[in-house]
Design a protein around this motif. Structure first.
Motif, PDB file in Angstrom:
ATOM      1  N   GLY A 226       2.721 -28.939   1.238  1.00 41.04           N
ATOM      2  CA  GLY A 226       2.816 -30.289   1.767  1.00 41.04           C
ATOM      3  C   GLY A 226       3.077 -31.339   0.705  1.00 41.04           C
TER       4      GLY A 226
ATOM      5  N   LEU B  13       6.132 -34.258   8.433  1.00 44.29           N
ATOM      6  CA  LEU B  13       4.868 -34.084   7.720  1.00 44.29           C
ATOM      7  C   LEU B  13       3.779 -33.629   8.679  1.00 44.29           C
ATOM      8  CD1 LEU B  13       4.788 -37.306   5.489  1.00 44.29           C
ATOM      9  CD2 LEU B  13       5.112 -34.963   4.675  1.00 44.29           C
ATOM     10  N   THR B  14       3.081 -32.563   8.282  1.00 40.99           N
ATOM     11  CA  THR B  14       1.872 -32.146   8.979  1.00 40.99           C
ATOM     12  C   THR B  14       0.719 -32.218   7.983  1.00 40.99           C
ATOM     13  OG1 THR B  14       2.190 -29.811   8.403  1.00 40.99           O
ATOM     14  CG2 THR B  14       3.198 -30.584  10.447  1.00 40.99           C
ATOM     15  N   GLU B  15      -0.443 -31.879   8.419  1.00 43.01           N
ATOM     16  CA  GLU B  15      -1.616 -31.976   7.544  1.00 43.01           C
ATOM     17  C   GLU B  15      -1.454 -31.116   6.299  1.00 43.01           C
ATOM     18  OE1 GLU B  15      -6.433 -31.278   7.781  1.00 43.01           O
ATOM     19  OE2 GLU B  15      -5.283 -31.584   9.615  1.00 43.01           O
ATOM     20  N   ASN B  16      -0.819 -29.954   6.452  1.00 48.46           N
ATOM     21  CA  ASN B  16      -0.703 -29.034   5.319  1.00 48.46           C
ATOM     22  C   ASN B  16       0.733 -28.690   4.954  1.00 48.46           C
ATOM     23  OD1 ASN B  16      -3.574 -28.601   4.999  1.00 48.46           O
ATOM     24  ND2 ASN B  16      -3.481 -27.450   6.926  1.00 48.46           N
ATOM     25  N   GLY B  17       1.677 -29.463   5.432  1.00 47.99           N
ATOM     26  CA  GLY B  17       3.058 -29.093   5.143  1.00 47.99           C
ATOM     27  C   GLY B  17       4.031 -30.248   5.224  1.00 47.99           C
ATOM     28  N   ARG B  18       5.205 -30.013   4.683  1.00 46.49           N
ATOM     29  CA  ARG B  18       6.341 -30.935   4.755  1.00 46.49           C
ATOM     30  C   ARG B  18       7.571 -30.061   4.932  1.00 46.49           C
ATOM     31  NH1 ARG B  18       9.809 -33.447   0.428  1.00 46.49           N
ATOM     32  NH2 ARG B  18      10.537 -35.483   1.153  1.00 46.49           N
ATOM     33  N   GLU B  19       8.035 -29.951   6.162  1.00 44.34           N
ATOM     34  CA  GLU B  19       9.096 -28.997   6.478  1.00 44.34           C
ATOM     35  C   GLU B  19      10.299 -29.704   7.079  1.00 44.34           C
ATOM     36  OE1 GLU B  19       8.775 -26.061   5.428  1.00 44.34           O
ATOM     37  OE2 GLU B  19       6.605 -25.935   5.083  1.00 44.34           O
TER      38      GLU B  19
ATOM     39  N   HIS C 114       7.279 -32.444  -2.458  1.00 41.29           N
ATOM     40  CA  HIS C 114       6.443 -31.248  -2.291  1.00 41.29           C
ATOM     41  C   HIS C 114       6.685 -30.196  -3.365  1.00 41.29           C
ATOM     42  CE1 HIS C 114       9.863 -30.079   0.668  1.00 41.29           C
ATOM     43  NE2 HIS C 114      10.078 -29.445  -0.466  1.00 41.29           N
TER      44      HIS C 114
ATOM     45  N   GLU D  57       5.555 -38.210  -1.423  1.00 40.10           N
ATOM     46  CA  GLU D  57       5.888 -37.248  -0.370  1.00 40.10           C
ATOM     47  C   GLU D  57       6.636 -36.025  -0.895  1.00 40.10           C
ATOM     48  OE1 GLU D  57       7.311 -39.173   3.381  1.00 40.10           O
ATOM     49  OE2 GLU D  57       7.046 -41.004   2.212  1.00 40.10           O
TER      50      GLU D  57
END
Length: 529
Positions: free
Chosen positions: A162, A280-286, A139, A137
């Protein structure tokens, strides 16, 4: 084995780690039990409270993670054994570095495997499973996107966003072509080509590629590879995520420990945030942040009320990802773990975390510095002997190393220590004389002493410089040899990739490390082979 050197004397480890290894009294409330064989019984007793239901979830999740892989009999047996109350883990973790990244990646896992063997001998009624925790996980793609090989950086150029474990392996065929060109010919080179191909060109994502690679290297030794990016495992962590988001417990506790370390004069490795979770999203980790009672995901349009966030957490725990502060707690919640094995930087941030573990009532694991080693070929060992270079000499910084060797081989003594002491003795008499006559002259005496000492130092430096020119051939030979063993004037293990050593040692490499790295010995190993 050639020689063992204390970590402090290598000058490559922080004062915090050196003091921890010396079990300095001021640090003792920042960890639980110091790692020695005898202390493991106390740790076992504390971790025996690990819930049986968690063991079952862990076993089932791991068997599912391995479904598409050829698992060794011993690794499968270790996974099944995790359901047994007498089974405990020893864990190391690392990022998904391309082709393992720095050489020390191997040392981490070898340390972990060897410790389980040593514990089994001392505590035969228990089972000990070596675990590699994949940082799927994470990034920070820049840190993992390359490895060094024969003085070149083999780099994977691609857009990144991500969690890296989700990254497609598209584009790695071009990386393989560059790597393959420099590998050369021979059995060991072909083995490396096949390993890279099977790992990265025949798997769709970086998580699967890394699992395949590490399983190929260490599966026969029973290593169990854990991917924490797993819904079933994250469901076990939900209560602790709530504690962090809504109570800010980790922020409060870790801030106190970080402040203590700073007050003791150490550099603080990481600082906690009020909320230490990502979304977590499909294209990100914020990051998740609280803004006026609502919870927002930074750099996105995603926002939740408290009630909505609670529902999201209960329904989709896999979308919540711990940062560096909370990941160790997640690990200890889902693993019956006794000890974490890491590098100096990792142990530095673990030493900030114990108070948070105490508050949420999770046993804090033992912290063990991974083995470090310098691998020296027979040819290099012969050169060192011929040039009269000791292994402690090699760990000196460049200027100190050259100056020491020049002084040793020079036919004149370029060490003004005696003259400086003599000068300081003379000035003591002048201080006494000034004190007895007119104390206002003490400042003038001091200025003259500084001037003359500086003059001696400058003269010493100029003579050394002249002698270096005179002995330039010898200086070139010794610095070339130090460069070979300490590329970029840093530790070999932090620069080289295992593939360079595999070209030399082949299938003997890992067995050689397993035979010689002693995790509880607590010293830096120089290994001649």
């Amino acid at each position: 084995m050639a020689e063992c050197i204390s970590y402090r004397k290598t000058n490559y480890f922080s004062s915090l780690i050196a003091d921890y290894l010396d079990q300095k009294e001021t640090l003792k409330d920042l960890y639980n039990h110091f790692p020695n064989v005898e202390s493991f019984q106390k740790q076992i007793n504390e971790k025996s409270s690990f819930q049986q239901s968690h063991r079952t979830v862990l076993k089932n999740a791991l068997l599912k993670q391995y479904e598409s892989f050829k698992i060794t009999e011993i690794s499968e047996s270790n996974i099944v054994a995790l359901e047994d109350q007498n089974t405990f883990t020893i864990t190391t973790g690392h990022q998904l570095n391309l082709f393992t990244g720095p050489l020390y990646f191997l040392y981490k896992i070898v340390s972990t495997i060897n410790l389980t063997k040593e514990l089994k001998e001392s505590y035969p009624t228990y089972n000990f499973v070596p675990v590699y925790w994949m940082a799927t996980e994470d990034h920070d793609f820049e840190e993992i996107s390359y490895f060094n090989f024969k003085g070149k950086k083999i780099h994977w150029n691609r857009e990144s966003a991500g969690a890296v474990g989700h990254f497609s392996t598209d584009g790695l065929a071009e990386v393989f072509e560059l790597f393959s060109q420099d590998l050369g010919i021979g059995k060991n080179a072909e083995t490396l080509r096949e390993l890279f191909t099977n790992a990265y060109l025949r798997h769709d994502n970086l998580t699967d590629a890394t699992r395949y690679l590490v399983n190929e290297l260490f599966g026969t030794y029973g290593l169990v590879i854990v991917d924490g990016d797993d819904k079933a495992l994250k469901e076990l962590f939900v209560p602790y995520v709530k504690e962090d988001i809504f109570q800010n417990t980790a922020f409060q506790q870790v801030s106190k420990s970080a402040e203590k370390l700073a007050d003791l004069g150490y550099n603080v490795q990481v600082n906690p945030r009020e909320i230490n979770m990502f979304y977590l999203t499909e294209n990100g980790r914020e990051r998740i942040v609280e803004v006026e009672g609502n919870y927002e995901v930074l750099d996105t349009d995603v926002s939740f009320s408290k009630e909505e966030l609670l529902r999201e957490l209960e329904n989709y725990p896999e979308k919540f990802s711990p940062n560096v502060i909370m990941r160790p707690l997640y690990q200890e919640v889902i693993l019956p773990n006794l000890c974490y094995i890491g590098g100096g930087g990792e142990l530095a941030y673990w030493l900030e975390l114990k108070s948070n573990f105490d508050v949420v009532n999770i046993p804090f694991p033992m912290l063990l510095l991974r083995n470090s080693a310098l691998l020296v070929t027979a040819k290099q060992a012969q050169k060192l002997k011929k040039l009269n270079i000791s292994y402690p000499d090699l760990f000196l910084k460049r200027d100190s190393f050259i100056n020491k060797k020049v002084r040793e081989i020079s036919n004149i003594d370029i060490d003004f220590s005696h003259q400086k002491k003599h000068l300081e003795s003379q000035f003591k008499e002048l201080y006494n004389l000034a004190e007895q006559t007119d104390p206002s002259f003490i400042g003038a005496v001091k200025a003259q002493e500084i001037k003359q000492l500086k003059g001696l130092e400058n003269l010493e430096k100029r003579l050394l410089k002249a002698q270096k020119r005179k002995l330039s051939d010898h200086v070139l030979r010794i610095t070339d040899l130090q460069n070979e063993l300490f590329p970029n004037q840093s530790l070999q293990e932090r620069n080289l990739n295992f593939s360079e050593m595999f070209l030399m040692y082949g299938d003997e490499l890992i067995p050689m490390l397993l035979e010689n790295l002693k995790p509880l010995k607590g010293e830096f190993l120089v290994l001649e082979k």
